[in-house]
Design a protein around this motif. Sequence first.
Motif, PDB file in Angstrom:
ATOM      1  N   PRO A 104       8.525 -58.900  38.610  1.00 44.84           N
ATOM      2  CA  PRO A 104       8.066 -58.841  37.214  1.00 44.84           C
ATOM      3  C   PRO A 104       9.141 -58.340  36.253  1.00 44.84           C
ATOM      4  O   PRO A 104       9.274 -58.844  35.131  1.00 44.84           O
ATOM      5  CB  PRO A 104       6.877 -57.873  37.281  1.00 44.84           C
ATOM      6  N   LEU A 105       9.932 -57.348  36.685  1.00 46.23           N
ATOM      7  CA  LEU A 105      11.017 -56.850  35.851  1.00 46.23           C
ATOM      8  C   LEU A 105      12.026 -57.958  35.569  1.00 46.23           C
ATOM      9  O   LEU A 105      12.487 -58.123  34.432  1.00 46.23           O
ATOM     10  CB  LEU A 105      11.716 -55.673  36.529  1.00 46.23           C
ATOM     11  N   ALA A 106      12.346 -58.718  36.606  1.00 47.44           N
ATOM     12  CA  ALA A 106      13.289 -59.829  36.428  1.00 47.44           C
ATOM     13  C   ALA A 106      12.776 -60.815  35.387  1.00 47.44           C
ATOM     14  O   ALA A 106      13.536 -61.286  34.525  1.00 47.44           O
ATOM     15  CB  ALA A 106      13.519 -60.533  37.766  1.00 47.44           C
ATOM     16  N   GLU A 107      11.482 -61.106  35.431  1.00 52.13           N
ATOM     17  CA  GLU A 107      10.923 -62.071  34.485  1.00 52.13           C
ATOM     18  C   GLU A 107      10.906 -61.525  33.062  1.00 52.13           C
ATOM     19  O   GLU A 107      11.150 -62.262  32.098  1.00 52.13           O
ATOM     20  CB  GLU A 107       9.512 -62.470  34.917  1.00 52.13           C
ATOM     21  N   LEU A 108      10.647 -60.239  32.909  1.00 51.24           N
ATOM     22  CA  LEU A 108      10.679 -59.640  31.578  1.00 51.24           C
ATOM     23  C   LEU A 108      12.088 -59.681  30.982  1.00 51.24           C
ATOM     24  O   LEU A 108      12.274 -59.930  29.783  1.00 51.24           O
ATOM     25  CB  LEU A 108      10.173 -58.195  31.636  1.00 51.24           C
ATOM     26  N   ILE A 109      13.090 -59.427  31.816  1.00 51.40           N
ATOM     27  CA  ILE A 109      14.481 -59.482  31.355  1.00 51.40           C
ATOM     28  C   ILE A 109      14.874 -60.921  31.044  1.00 51.40           C
ATOM     29  O   ILE A 109      15.552 -61.200  30.044  1.00 51.40           O
ATOM     30  CB  ILE A 109      15.410 -58.862  32.418  1.00 51.40           C
ATOM     31  N   LEU A 111      12.945 -63.220  29.983  1.00 53.21           N
ATOM     32  CA  LEU A 111      12.314 -63.570  28.712  1.00 53.21           C
ATOM     33  C   LEU A 111      13.194 -63.170  27.536  1.00 53.21           C
ATOM     34  O   LEU A 111      13.347 -63.940  26.573  1.00 53.21           O
ATOM     35  CB  LEU A 111      10.949 -62.884  28.613  1.00 53.21           C
ATOM     36  N   GLU A 112      13.811 -61.990  27.615  1.00 48.69           N
ATOM     37  CA  GLU A 112      14.700 -61.552  26.537  1.00 48.69           C
ATOM     38  C   GLU A 112      15.941 -62.440  26.459  1.00 48.69           C
ATOM     39  O   GLU A 112      16.441 -62.731  25.365  1.00 48.69           O
ATOM     40  CB  GLU A 112      15.100 -60.088  26.742  1.00 48.69           C
ATOM     41  N   PHE A 113      16.439 -62.850  27.610  1.00 51.00           N
ATOM     42  CA  PHE A 113      17.575 -63.776  27.686  1.00 51.00           C
ATOM     43  C   PHE A 113      17.250 -65.071  26.939  1.00 51.00           C
ATOM     44  O   PHE A 113      18.020 -65.543  26.082  1.00 51.00           O
ATOM     45  CB  PHE A 113      17.886 -64.036  29.161  1.00 51.00           C
ATOM     46  N   VAL A 114      16.092 -65.651  27.237  1.00 56.60           N
ATOM     47  CA  VAL A 114      15.691 -66.916  26.619  1.00 56.60           C
ATOM     48  C   VAL A 114      15.411 -66.732  25.128  1.00 56.60           C
ATOM     49  O   VAL A 114      15.771 -67.588  24.301  1.00 56.60           O
ATOM     50  CB  VAL A 114      14.459 -67.499  27.348  1.00 56.60           C
ATOM     51  N   LYS A 115      14.796 -65.621  24.764  1.00 56.47           N
ATOM     52  CA  LYS A 115      14.481 -65.380  23.346  1.00 56.47           C
ATOM     53  C   LYS A 115      15.735 -65.350  22.489  1.00 56.47           C
ATOM     54  O   LYS A 115      15.756 -65.900  21.376  1.00 56.47           O
ATOM     55  CB  LYS A 115      13.718 -64.057  23.211  1.00 56.47           C
TER      56      LYS A 115
END
Length: 310
Positions: A104-109, A111-115
């Motif tokens: 989950p942490l990887a996915e949250l990070i 998301l910031e990359f893509v944003k």
Amino acid sequence: MKWLTPYEQELSLAFAEAESILRDLPEPFRKPALDYLDKFHALKDNRSKNYICYLVPFWLQPLAGIDTEISRRFAVANIFGMMYYHLIDACMDEPDKLMPGQLPLAELIHLEFVKLYSSCFSGNPLFWSYYKKYVNQWAEAVSSETGSDFYHENPVRMGHKAAQVKLAIAGIMSIADREAEIPRLEQAVDTVLVTLQLLDDWQDWEKDLAEGSYNSLVSIVQTDLQIPGERRPEPEEIRQAITIHGTLNHLSEHARRNHEELVAIRDLAPDLYEFHDFLRSNLEEGAREIEAKVSLLQGGGLGYWLSKNI
């Protein structure tokens, strides 16, 4: 190091911005994210230094003629991309050591990359086609690594394990309306990533051998000693290959050839060229130091003892 020193202030700002963004993550993930970011801080001692991830946006800024703020945004995005892929790689390499909340942490990070990239390229299908291309390169490299011999078959695949680094090239050159330069810069970064992997393989061969991971230095020894594919070299066989047979020279020679290829982009991306020269010189210096020690040993134990103790 002129490929680093002029950009230290901007790197400091990029890491500060990344830290500020991660502080807004949900409470259970905030501290693990900040601790993980700190492990890769480019300007702190005893940290893992993935310079090319953070610096490509700044290295290309003079060529593109873009604002520093845009370069910094891409640098922050690449910090998050680097963190994401490190977390995913760790999950694949050591699934039994998976920490609670790691995926989950990887996915949250991520998301910031893509944003961060979406803020510039939400309506640019060409840019996202490059993103798909680099993700495909990464996926193919990490999924076929154990069943292939990248060094002898197709060395560029070694660099594709960090293919997402090239997203900054596609982004910056798209903003600058210089898309025609993307293929040359892609190839140059792939070349640098291969040499970077050679250096990592020299430093990490014992760990990779113990874990069963692919390693170019191990592959060279296996080929040179004609060891059947069903077994890998023993640690002592690799040490003897390095110290007696000069196996490290294979890696330094490969890096030298790569550097000759990069002459073509020396004027286009001088900092990238100088960074590769730094990597190449490290490999060559390592090979020379080992040869010098071997010569001292061959000349007699007293000479070696004096060299180590005086």
